[in-house]
Design an enzyme around this catalytic site. Sequence first.
Site, PDB file in Angstrom:
ATOM      1  N   SER A  55       0.762  -1.175   0.036  1.00 32.92           N
ATOM      2  CA  SER A  55       0.034  -0.032   0.012  1.00 32.92           C
ATOM      3  C   SER A  55       0.732   1.245  -0.019  1.00 32.92           C
ATOM      4  CB  SER A  55      -0.767  -0.001   1.106  1.00 32.92           C
ATOM      5  OG  SER A  55      -0.202  -0.085   2.439  1.00 32.92           O
ATOM      6  N   HIS A  77       0.003   5.965   6.764  1.00 38.08           N
ATOM      7  CA  HIS A  77       0.569   5.968   5.451  1.00 38.08           C
ATOM      8  C   HIS A  77       1.089   7.258   4.705  1.00 38.08           C
ATOM      9  CE1 HIS A  77      -1.095   1.894   5.327  1.00 38.08           C
ATOM     10  NE2 HIS A  77      -0.658   1.777   4.240  1.00 38.08           N
TER      11      HIS A  77
END
Length: 277
Positions: free
Chosen positions: A34, A258
């Site tokens: 990801s 992230h």
Amino acid sequence: MRLALIAAVAFSVSACAHPPALNEGARYVNMGSSFAAGSGAGPAPEASPARCYQSQVNYAHLLAARRNLALTDVSCGGATSTHLLNAWNELPAQIDAITADTRLVTITIGGNDVAYAGNLTQASCDPDETIRVATFSVPCPAAPFPIASDAFETLERNLGEATRQIKSRAPEARVIFIQYVTLVPQVQCANSRLSEVEAAELRVVAARLAEVTARAGEANGAEVFRIDEASRNHTPCDADPWSTGLPRDNAGTQAPWHPNTRGMEVIAERLDALLAR
């Protein structure tokens, strides 16, 4: 001493003295999890696998647009280093995207092998909390994710094997391992919500992840892009964050822990500069 320092810095961003030229229209393959896919950073590209949560503004798409490269993006949220080399249900092995005419390969992977982002999320949310990401919601993990005793050894072995296979399939490709941006702040804040004990433990995981990635890349002829070092003052608790934490008012527009849109832009800009050298 000055000459030695210059040489060390040069080696830190490149494992080869004369990298091959990268022309417009060159084939570019982006691989990884990801953090490479850009999950939560923006809308998904057309025809990308829905479960991979790729973004049109991940660093690969931004770099390809800057340099007019022919991008094939096989990164996928949730992938481990095993999925570089082996099929994952309906998805082929990511390495199958490498063809003889590939000229650039970027890879960010390993966090899922060692439960890095998962344990950051678990540590920073409350047991009864719901975490929203894009179009779905999930409950806060009830307990930390275990890390297999041989996880780092398996990761290093898979990274080395992937690099060797890429070099064999595409001898003229420039292979760049992109380290994970620094996520754990030195001083915690409302965006991180970690205890000092949790933060210290997670820093150890991050450091070992970076060490394994660097060692596997440099031992097998890949370059190592040390965005982890460049991002140390750009955590979720800093004034110019390149990543998200998990604030209590999380709106689900960015994936927790992230790279954010700003982080993806910076990575693309600095990769562009690296490729120009």
